[in-house]
Design a protein around this motif. Structure first.
Motif, PDB file in Angstrom:
ATOM      1  N   MET A 199      -1.635  -1.299  -9.014  1.00 59.63           N
ATOM      2  CA  MET A 199      -2.231  -2.593  -8.975  1.00 59.63           C
ATOM      3  C   MET A 199      -2.049  -3.297 -10.268  1.00 59.63           C
ATOM      4  O   MET A 199      -1.966  -4.623 -10.274  1.00 59.63           O
ATOM      5  CB  MET A 199      -3.753  -2.552  -8.642  1.00 59.63           C
ATOM      6  N   GLU A 200      -2.207  -2.612 -11.518  1.00 59.77           N
ATOM      7  CA  GLU A 200      -2.125  -3.458 -12.680  1.00 59.77           C
ATOM      8  C   GLU A 200      -0.483  -3.858 -12.817  1.00 59.77           C
ATOM      9  O   GLU A 200      -0.205  -5.143 -13.320  1.00 59.77           O
ATOM     10  CB  GLU A 200      -2.553  -2.408 -14.014  1.00 59.77           C
ATOM     11  N   PHE A 201       0.274  -3.209 -12.453  1.00 60.81           N
ATOM     12  CA  PHE A 201       1.834  -3.314 -12.708  1.00 60.81           C
ATOM     13  C   PHE A 201       2.069  -4.698 -11.821  1.00 60.81           C
ATOM     14  O   PHE A 201       2.923  -5.346 -12.373  1.00 60.81           O
ATOM     15  CB  PHE A 201       2.648  -2.242 -12.164  1.00 60.81           C
ATOM     16  N   LEU A 202       1.469  -4.648 -10.570  1.00 59.38           N
ATOM     17  CA  LEU A 202       1.678  -5.851  -9.690  1.00 59.38           C
ATOM     18  C   LEU A 202       1.033  -7.052 -10.107  1.00 59.38           C
ATOM     19  O   LEU A 202       1.907  -8.197 -10.257  1.00 59.38           O
ATOM     20  CB  LEU A 202       1.082  -5.519  -8.295  1.00 59.38           C
ATOM     21  N   ALA A 203      -0.247  -7.012 -10.668  1.00 60.19           N
ATOM     22  CA  ALA A 203      -0.901  -8.083 -11.329  1.00 60.19           C
ATOM     23  C   ALA A 203      -0.143  -8.722 -12.502  1.00 60.19           C
ATOM     24  O   ALA A 203       0.203  -9.884 -12.641  1.00 60.19           O
ATOM     25  CB  ALA A 203      -2.289  -7.909 -11.664  1.00 60.19           C
ATOM     26  N   GLU A 204       0.371  -7.850 -13.513  1.00 56.55           N
ATOM     27  CA  GLU A 204       1.341  -8.225 -14.650  1.00 56.55           C
ATOM     28  C   GLU A 204       2.479  -8.854 -14.170  1.00 56.55           C
ATOM     29  O   GLU A 204       3.074  -9.704 -14.968  1.00 56.55           O
ATOM     30  CB  GLU A 204       1.511  -7.033 -15.555  1.00 56.55           C
ATOM     31  N   GLU A 219       0.800  -1.245  -0.090  1.00 58.22           N
ATOM     32  CA  GLU A 219      -0.046  -0.110  -0.151  1.00 58.22           C
ATOM     33  C   GLU A 219       0.816   1.298   0.020  1.00 58.22           C
ATOM     34  O   GLU A 219       0.505   2.255  -0.833  1.00 58.22           O
ATOM     35  CB  GLU A 219      -0.990  -0.125   1.098  1.00 58.22           C
ATOM     36  N   LYS A 220       2.160   1.083   0.852  1.00 59.15           N
ATOM     37  CA  LYS A 220       2.823   2.490   0.618  1.00 59.15           C
ATOM     38  C   LYS A 220       3.543   2.723  -0.389  1.00 59.15           C
ATOM     39  O   LYS A 220       3.743   3.872  -0.784  1.00 59.15           O
ATOM     40  CB  LYS A 220       3.738   2.267   1.837  1.00 59.15           C
ATOM     41  N   LEU A 221       4.033   1.558  -1.219  1.00 58.91           N
ATOM     42  CA  LEU A 221       4.696   1.682  -2.223  1.00 58.91           C
ATOM     43  C   LEU A 221       3.829   2.441  -3.406  1.00 58.91           C
ATOM     44  O   LEU A 221       4.192   2.826  -4.327  1.00 58.91           O
ATOM     45  CB  LEU A 221       5.354   0.479  -2.739  1.00 58.91           C
ATOM     46  N   CYS A 222       2.429   1.848  -3.273  1.00 56.67           N
ATOM     47  CA  CYS A 222       1.615   2.436  -4.434  1.00 56.67           C
ATOM     48  C   CYS A 222       1.302   3.798  -4.379  1.00 56.67           C
ATOM     49  O   CYS A 222       0.849   4.553  -5.202  1.00 56.67           O
ATOM     50  CB  CYS A 222       0.334   1.506  -4.355  1.00 56.67           C
ATOM     51  N   LYS A 223       1.701   4.599  -3.042  1.00 59.18           N
ATOM     52  CA  LYS A 223       1.327   5.911  -3.043  1.00 59.18           C
ATOM     53  C   LYS A 223       2.619   6.848  -3.292  1.00 59.18           C
ATOM     54  O   LYS A 223       3.633   6.381  -3.236  1.00 59.18           O
ATOM     55  CB  LYS A 223       1.191   6.192  -1.586  1.00 59.18           C
TER      56      LYS A 223
END
Length: 215
Positions: free
Chosen positions: A207-212, A190-194
């Motif tokens: 979230m798309e990057f993480l999923a890919e 969560e913190k890295l996404c901010k």
């Protein structure tokens, strides 16, 4: 660092309360092996430092912050507690990454039993529930458990009778307060996404990057 695999059920011998802190005297045997003053032992999931040791137990100081954020303030002589020593470097990682730093508490809402398992439904604040996901890990009173279901205001875990009998979950009843530590990985993600405000740039991690990339 802990794994959430309980080694022993100890018993509170005494609680010496100060104006803002407390000292716990805990009767136990197994977790004393190889332990020395200054080592860490998780008590119902709360990492506490061993301050004195004897043949049948040890003492630990509990700070005001810990009393406020956990259920340790409700302990009294005779209370049973889950105990786990810090994980050795060469030990088996039987549970999940447990820091021993409680995020907050939950309340037991319901306990039911089916043919092979015991179900616990626990309510929690939304600030904690956001990090609790179905099939993810949760630490309840220091026990590493898998989340079975998540609702708008609570979550459920399903445990085998062996786990119930070997931990203080066997003592819990409807309305009891339990310590909760959510999976630390979710908080880091969560913190890295901010975006970092100091740089004025948006994070490239989405979230798309993480999923890919398989997360």
């Amino acid at each position: 660092m802990f794994t959430g695999i309980i080694e022993e059920i100890g018993e509170i011998a005494s609680v010496n309360r100060g104006s803002q802190s407390a000292v716990l005297h805990i009767h136990c045997q197994e977790v004393l092996k190889g332990t020395k003053i200054g080592d860490s032992i998780a008590v119902n999931g709360v990492c506490l430092t061993v301050t004195t040791m004897g043949e049948s137990g040890y003492t630990a100081d509990v700070m005001a912050e810990t009393l406020e954020r956990s259920s340790l303030g409700h302990l009294k002589p005779g209370s049973r507690v889950n105990l786990e020593r810090a994980m050795p470097v060469d030990g088996r990682f039987g549970g999940h990454i447990v820091a021993g730093h409680i995020d907050g508490t939950g309340t037991v809402q319901e306990i039911t039993r089916d043919e092979t398992a015991v179900w616990y439904r626990i309510s929690a604040e939304s600030e904690l529930l956001r990090y609790i996901v179905e099939k993810g890990s949760i630490t309840i009173d220091g026990i590493s458990l898998t989340v079975a279901k998540v609702g708008p205001a609570d979550f459920q875990v399903s445990i085998i009778p062996h786990t119930q009998a070997g931990t203080v979950l066997a003592d819990r009843r409807k309305g009891d307060i339990v310590n909760l530590e959510t999976d630390i990985i979710g908080k880091y993600v969560e913190k890295l996404c901010k975006p970092r405000k100091t740089e004025g740039k948006e994070s490239r991690i989405t979230m798309e990057f993480l999923a890919e990339n398989g997360f």
